[in-house]
Design a protein around this motif. Structure first.
Motif, mmCIF file in Angstrom:
data_model
loop_
_atom_site.group_PDB
_atom_site.id
_atom_site.type_symbol
_atom_site.label_atom_id
_atom_site.label_comp_id
_atom_site.label_asym_id
_atom_site.label_seq_id
_atom_site.Cartn_x
_atom_site.Cartn_y
_atom_site.Cartn_z
ATOM 1 N N ASN A 6 -7.406 -0.078 -7.515
ATOM 2 C CA ASN A 6 -6.937 -1.180 -6.834
ATOM 3 C C ASN A 6 -5.302 -1.303 -6.715
ATOM 4 O O ASN A 6 -4.692 -2.104 -6.118
ATOM 5 N N TYR B 73 -0.067 0.515 -3.058
ATOM 6 C CA TYR B 73 -1.266 0.076 -2.424
ATOM 7 C C TYR B 73 -1.983 -0.928 -3.387
ATOM 8 O O TYR B 73 -2.161 -0.606 -4.589
ATOM 9 N N LYS C 115 -5.560 -1.928 -2.460
ATOM 10 C CA LYS C 115 -6.565 -1.855 -2.109
ATOM 11 C C LYS C 115 -7.793 -0.647 -2.484
ATOM 12 O O LYS C 115 -7.480 0.442 -1.977
ATOM 13 N N LEU D 106 -9.020 2.462 0.097
ATOM 14 C CA LEU D 106 -8.480 2.796 1.347
ATOM 15 C C LEU D 106 -8.338 4.122 1.851
ATOM 16 O O LEU D 106 -8.125 4.798 1.123
#
Length: 151
Positions: free
Chosen positions: A35, A53, A55, A58
């Motif tokens: 995450n 990042y 996400k 991704l």
């Protein structure tokens, strides 16, 4: 003279084939394992963090590699270096246009949901020009056109 021309043509053809095949050799899609993943300006832990990042899964396009770092580019053309330990084989895509999710891999099947542009989709499997995906509460099949992240 003919043999010399033939050798020159073979050499030029060989160089052309080499550059065509090697230019895309490192370009594959990968996904984020976690995450929170740091993207760096250069391929080392000593390089400053460019952005982070947040996400998991991704999809990113790997465009270069140097030792244990991979240079990536995302859907919005942001690029940088990520350590290989933060990446995995691609398991996701992003819809780049609104799409319909179907119960079966055919346009004649029952529609399950409307997938909005920008939605992250987890791939279960792909067959021909269809992929079975999950997205939060929905599961079904989408056509592989207008999605980003598929090898």
């Amino acid at each position: 003279m003919k043999i010399k021309n033939l050798i020159n043509n073979i050499f030029i053809f060989s160089l052309l084939i080499f550059f065509i095949t090697s230019s895309n050799a490192g370009e594959i899609f990968v996904s984020l394992k976690k995450n929170k993943v740091n993207v760096r300006y250069g391929p080392s832990f000593e390089s400053d963090i460019k952005y982070v990042y947040k996400k998991i899964n991704l999809p990113l396009k790997q465009i270069d590699k140097k030792e244990n770092f991979r240079r990536i580019i995302d859907l919005k053309n942001n690029s940088g270096w990520i350590h290989i330990s933060q990446l995995k084989k691609s398991n996701s895509v992003i819809a780049i246009k609104d799409k319909v999710l179907f119960k079966k891999p055919t346009s004649f099947a029952k529609p399950v949901a409307q997938i909005k542009e920008g939605r992250l989709l987890i791939i279960e499997k792909c067959e021909r020009n269809w992929c079975k995906i999950t997205s939060e509460e929905f599961e079904g099949w989408i056509k592989t056109d207008n999605i980003w992240g598929l090898n």
